[in-house]
Enzyme design. Structure first.
Site, PDB file in Angstrom:
ATOM      1  N   ASP A 193      -6.729   1.557   0.959  1.00  0.00           N
ATOM      2  CA  ASP A 193      -6.761   1.774   2.408  1.00  0.00           C
ATOM      3  C   ASP A 193      -8.153   1.399   2.913  1.00  0.00           C
ATOM      4  O   ASP A 193      -8.993   0.897   2.154  1.00  0.00           O
ATOM      5  CB  ASP A 193      -6.392   3.233   2.745  1.00  0.00           C
ATOM      6  CG  ASP A 193      -7.545   4.185   2.439  1.00  0.00           C
ATOM      7  OD1 ASP A 193      -8.450   3.803   1.670  1.00  0.00           O
ATOM      8  OD2 ASP A 193      -7.541   5.298   2.982  1.00  0.00           O
TER       9      ASP A 193
ATOM     10  N   LYS B   3       0.836  -1.201   0.000  1.00  0.00           N
ATOM     11  CA  LYS B   3       0.000   0.000   0.000  1.00  0.00           C
ATOM     12  C   LYS B   3       0.874   1.255   0.000  1.00  0.00           C
ATOM     13  O   LYS B   3       0.661   2.173  -0.798  1.00  0.00           O
ATOM     14  CB  LYS B   3      -0.920  -0.004   1.229  1.00  0.00           C
ATOM     15  CG  LYS B   3      -2.003   1.046   1.142  1.00  0.00           C
ATOM     16  CD  LYS B   3      -2.802   1.134   2.405  1.00  0.00           C
ATOM     17  CE  LYS B   3      -2.066   2.016   3.373  1.00  0.00           C
ATOM     18  NZ  LYS B   3      -2.727   2.318   4.598  1.00  0.00           N
TER      19      LYS B   3
END
Ligand code: SF4
Length: 256
Positions: A169, A151
């Site tokens: 997220d 991420k």
């Protein structure tokens, strides 16, 4: 499956079983047609023509540090702590000169600060030792840095180097599943599904549009559907206003 190339002890062609390759799990389909997806992102683009990430940084290095610090912390909280830190240390060399204890002092207000201070020093070491003090551009290289996962790597690639990626997220994961835009059981599945679903020309800003939409409108506890710019397209069961979702694909004149 049988492979006729192999012979048995008697020299005759013998059937040999060849293991079938495991089949890749199919991604769940988006609830929206191509035109509807395009209309969703067209509206996001009108609402926020130049969406920006809210993590303060001054260069790719401080962005990597800020994103790594933001795990389980708010952007506002991280910005407060990094304001002074980045004033004294905006390169890996300066971060190393500062040392772990002092870095810890600056970021003490952020959750898991001890471990994060350790990672900031370790990733600074690695950048200096293996990348000439520069932040690498590829995901494969970025994820080798301590404290940097997929991420974080995606955020850095997009925000620092302008490479379209989809860092999933908590907001993006929720929206993708809640409204059925790109359903998936894991962040990786949602990432792959979104990359496939979102039109290329909207992909670069899509990450920020979805995060901001999740943060300010399609909130976790109670989505604010009354002020939502895509309420008439949304097919979520959690929709709280009475604008019905379209039963058929949007007509061309609405799509524009
Ligand atoms: S209508 Fe409600 S549930 Fe649908 S996207 Fe908007 S805020 Fe989220």
């Amino acid at each position: 499956m049988q492979n006729p190339k192999f012979k048995n002890a008697a020299g005759a062609r013998a059937p040999v079983k060849v293991k079938a390759k495991p089949r890749r799990k199919a991604l769940q389909r988006s609830k929206y047609s191509k035109d509807e997806v395009r209309e969703i992102f067209r509206r996001f683009s009108v609402q926020r023509p130049e969406p920006k990430g809210e993590l303060a940084h001054v260069n790719p290095f401080t962005l990597v540090v800020a994103v790594a610090l933001s795990a389980q912390a708010t952007d506002v909280g991280v910005n407060k702590a990094t304001k002074e830190l980045f004033r004294v240390a905006d390169t890996p060399e300066k971060m190393l000169a500062l040392g772990e204890a002092k870095v810890g002092d600056y970021i003490r207000t952020i959750g898991l600060w001890r471990n994060k201070a350790k990672n900031v020093i370790a990733l600074s070491h690695k950048l200096v030792d293996e990348f000439g003090g520069e932040v690498p551009r590829t995901r494969e290289e970025l994820v080798t840095l301590p404290g940097v996962g997929r991420k974080t790597a995606n955020v850095v690639m997009s925000m620092a180097f302008g490479i379209p990626t989809m860092a999933v997220d908590t907001h993006i994961f929720r929206i993708a599943n809640r409204i059925g835009l790109a359903p998936g059981k894991t962040p990786d599945e949602v990432e792959e599904n979104l990359m496939r679903t979102i039109p290329d020309d909207y992909l670069f800003h899509a990450h920020h549009w979805l995060i901001l939409h999740g943060r300010y409108t399609c909130k976790a506890r109670k989505p604010e559907c009354e002020i939502c710019v895509i309420a008439d397209i949304c097919k979520s069961k959690e929709k709280t206003c009475d604008i019905p979702a379209p039963l058929v694909e949007l007509p061309a004149q609405v799509i524009g």
